[in-house]
Design an enzyme around this catalytic site. Sequence first.
Site, PDB file in Angstrom:
ATOM      1  N   PRO A   1      46.497  41.482  40.851  1.00 42.14           N
ATOM      2  CA  PRO A   1      47.678  42.050  41.490  1.00 42.14           C
ATOM      3  C   PRO A   1      48.970  41.290  41.255  1.00 42.14           C
ATOM      4  CG  PRO A   1      45.884  41.762  43.048  1.00 42.14           C
ATOM      5  CD  PRO A   1      45.554  40.985  41.844  1.00 42.14           C
ATOM      6  N   GLU A   2      49.725  41.679  40.297  1.00 42.50           N
ATOM      7  CA  GLU A   2      51.106  41.245  40.192  1.00 42.50           C
ATOM      8  C   GLU A   2      51.943  42.486  40.419  1.00 42.50           C
ATOM      9  OE1 GLU A   2      51.653  38.556  36.898  1.00 42.50           O
ATOM     10  OE2 GLU A   2      49.635  37.775  37.134  1.00 42.50           O
TER      11      GLU A   2
ATOM     12  N   ARG B   1      48.214  25.782  37.730  1.00 43.39           N
ATOM     13  CA  ARG B   1      47.576  27.020  37.282  1.00 43.39           C
ATOM     14  C   ARG B   1      47.277  26.958  35.791  1.00 43.39           C
ATOM     15  NH1 ARG B   1      48.542  31.049  40.776  1.00 43.39           N
ATOM     16  NH2 ARG B   1      46.714  31.905  39.777  1.00 43.39           N
TER      17      ARG B   1
ATOM     18  N   HIS C   1      32.397  45.364  50.451  1.00 45.06           N
ATOM     19  CA  HIS C   1      33.683  44.673  50.560  1.00 45.06           C
ATOM     20  C   HIS C   1      34.833  45.610  50.909  1.00 45.06           C
ATOM     21  CE1 HIS C   1      31.734  41.087  49.153  1.00 45.06           C
ATOM     22  NE2 HIS C   1      31.335  41.691  48.044  1.00 45.06           N
TER      23      HIS C   1
ATOM     24  N   ARG D   1      65.477  23.756  41.902  1.00 47.69           N
ATOM     25  CA  ARG D   1      64.098  23.386  41.578  1.00 47.69           C
ATOM     26  C   ARG D   1      64.028  22.603  40.278  1.00 47.69           C
ATOM     27  NH1 ARG D   1      60.765  24.192  45.906  1.00 47.69           N
ATOM     28  NH2 ARG D   1      61.386  26.046  47.049  1.00 47.69           N
TER      29      ARG D   1
ATOM     30  N   ARG E   1      37.074  38.782  47.590  1.00 50.74           N
ATOM     31  CA  ARG E   1      37.395  37.385  47.886  1.00 50.74           C
ATOM     32  C   ARG E   1      38.205  37.209  49.163  1.00 50.74           C
ATOM     33  NH1 ARG E   1      39.534  34.636  42.489  1.00 50.74           N
ATOM     34  NH2 ARG E   1      39.473  32.796  43.800  1.00 50.74           N
TER      35      ARG E   1
ATOM     36  N   LYS F   1      54.298  41.719  45.300  1.00 49.07           N
ATOM     37  CA  LYS F   1      52.860  41.964  45.214  1.00 49.07           C
ATOM     38  C   LYS F   1      52.367  42.708  46.441  1.00 49.07           C
ATOM     39  CE  LYS F   1      52.564  37.735  42.554  1.00 49.07           C
ATOM     40  NZ  LYS F   1      52.224  36.312  42.555  1.00 49.07           N
TER      41      LYS F   1
END
Length: 279
Positions: A2-3, A263, A93, A152, A111, A59
């Site tokens: 899911p993006e 990641r 699920h 950042r 999950r 998302k």
Amino acid sequence: MPELAEAEFFRKQWNPARGETLRAVEVHAAARVFRRSSAAALVKALRGATFRSSEAAAKQMLFRFGDTAWLGIHLGMSGELFARDATYPAGKHDHLVLRTDRHALVFRDPRMFGEVQLHVGAAAPRWWTRIAPALVSADFTLERVTSFLRRRRRAPIKAVLLMQEQFPGVGNWMADEILWRAAIHPAQLAGELTAKEVRALWRECRHVARLALRTIAGRNERDVPPDLNVRIPDTWLFNHRWERGGRCPRTGAPLQHATIGGRTTCWSPARQKKHAAPT
DNA sequence: GTGCTTGTTGGCCA
DNA sequence: GTGGCCAACAAGCA
């Protein structure tokens, strides 16, 4: 999965039941996906309500029922939505099943990193209206990106692209795709990008978001995209990033993998080179 | 059995 | 207070 484009894809899966009334609401109340709201309250608010409309942003998805009930869904890592006919039996699920006379609307998430939230009120919930401007919107400006990267500046650009407060809906594969197209090394610190690179990054954010939406989520509002396993062109990094011995579709050189920003990251060393900070 | 996985959060530390 | 990093959450897959 899911993006942002997948959120839009899954949102549309419930379209066939728009305008229909919920006769039953089944929940697995103990599931972690209800951790921030009461499953019982959700059942009470939704039963008897009519499914009006839906939206996707970043998302997340927001479904409207009746006049005052809103259902927010985040798909986490493994969530999915689908519609079946009314006789569909809930699977292991399937944490939420909404039943009309004709359809079963299912939220499945093995999950359970996903989340289901109820909001009751005349207006959409705060968490929804505070989602940052979409990459494809006019408010996603070069100026905003530039100042965010400055704030950042000590973080690798890959990690920065995953920050939802500026890049809503960008996930791991989109971040790699954007950096690959912009020819920026994922470990380059955000503050070390040249003005030219920042502009390229901004442009590719918008480009990849548009491309992903068109390719994955379908072209118009009404249709339900038939299949998430759409054919992604081989000209994208996406198709090569997990291949054993994968090669860069633009240079033909081998791809490289490493953990960056916590990641797994894939890039093309021939195309994305780390450089010294500009003076 | 091991070691991964397309996301987010809270706690720790500089 | 700000910003960066990492483990934890849980299940399935190779």
